[in-house]
Design an enzyme around this catalytic site. Structure first.
Site, PDB file in Angstrom:
ATOM      1  N   LYS A   1      -1.359  53.482 -12.426  1.00 24.21           N
ATOM      2  CA  LYS A   1      -0.611  54.632 -13.617  1.00 24.21           C
ATOM      3  C   LYS A   1      -1.379  55.395 -12.502  1.00 24.21           C
ATOM      4  CE  LYS A   1       0.740  56.960 -17.025  1.00 24.21           C
ATOM      5  NZ  LYS A   1       2.400  57.469 -16.895  1.00 24.21           N
TER       6      LYS A   1
ATOM      7  N   SER B   1       7.385  67.077 -14.348  1.00 20.27           N
ATOM      8  CA  SER B   1       6.838  66.665 -14.089  1.00 20.27           C
ATOM      9  C   SER B   1       5.236  67.228 -15.092  1.00 20.27           C
ATOM     10  CB  SER B   1       5.258  66.388 -13.197  1.00 20.27           C
ATOM     11  OG  SER B   1       4.864  67.794 -13.033  1.00 20.27           O
TER      12      SER B   1
END
Length: 140
Positions: A24, A93
């Site tokens: 991640k 994002s």
């Protein structure tokens, strides 16, 4: 996992959470700072050989540090990063959203942390160091 899936969440069980965390981290450390610096959606990163090259530089440095830390990341992780950009192509994002809102970002806990970990073991991550500095310069 069953309870979460019944509630509509996608779950993955793992006996190696450290690899999952690095997985991640690699995705976010490659995508988020570049979208925030360039002020583009995730998918825009795929449209230029220059941005793909920057992504690859960040990615290779994450692999280097992970390897030094004894973490073996999945072989197809680069392709996963590209797929994430494609699948979330219109997304902005969280780091870009923070920059646009004038908030502090999570850069210190992503690329900044990678740079510090590398420094602690005598490695340098110039691309990650640069995006860390650029985001810190952008933050209000």
């Amino acid at each position: 996992a069953e309870l979460l899936e019944r509630a509509g969440f996608q779950t993955v069980l793992s006996k190696n959470m450290e690899v999952m965390v690095w997985h991640k981290l690699a995705i976010n450390a490659v995508i988020n700072p570049l979208t925030a610096i360039l002020r583009v959606s995730n998918g825009e990163l795929l449209k230029s050989s220059w941005t793909r090259s920057l992504m690859q530089d960040l990615y290779q440095e994450v692999l280097l540090l992970a390897s030094d830390q004894g973490i073996s990341l999945p072989e197809g992780l680069w392709e996963t990063i590209l797929q994430v950009c494609q699948a979330t192509s219109s997304n902005h994002s969280s780091m870009l959203q923070d920059v646009e809102a004038g908030r502090l970002t999570e850069i210190d806990y992503m690329n900044g942390r990678l740079v510090q970990m590398a420094k602690d073991v005598g490695l340098e991550l110039p691309a990650n160091n640069m995006v860390h500095k650029l985001i810190k310069a952008i933050e209000k």
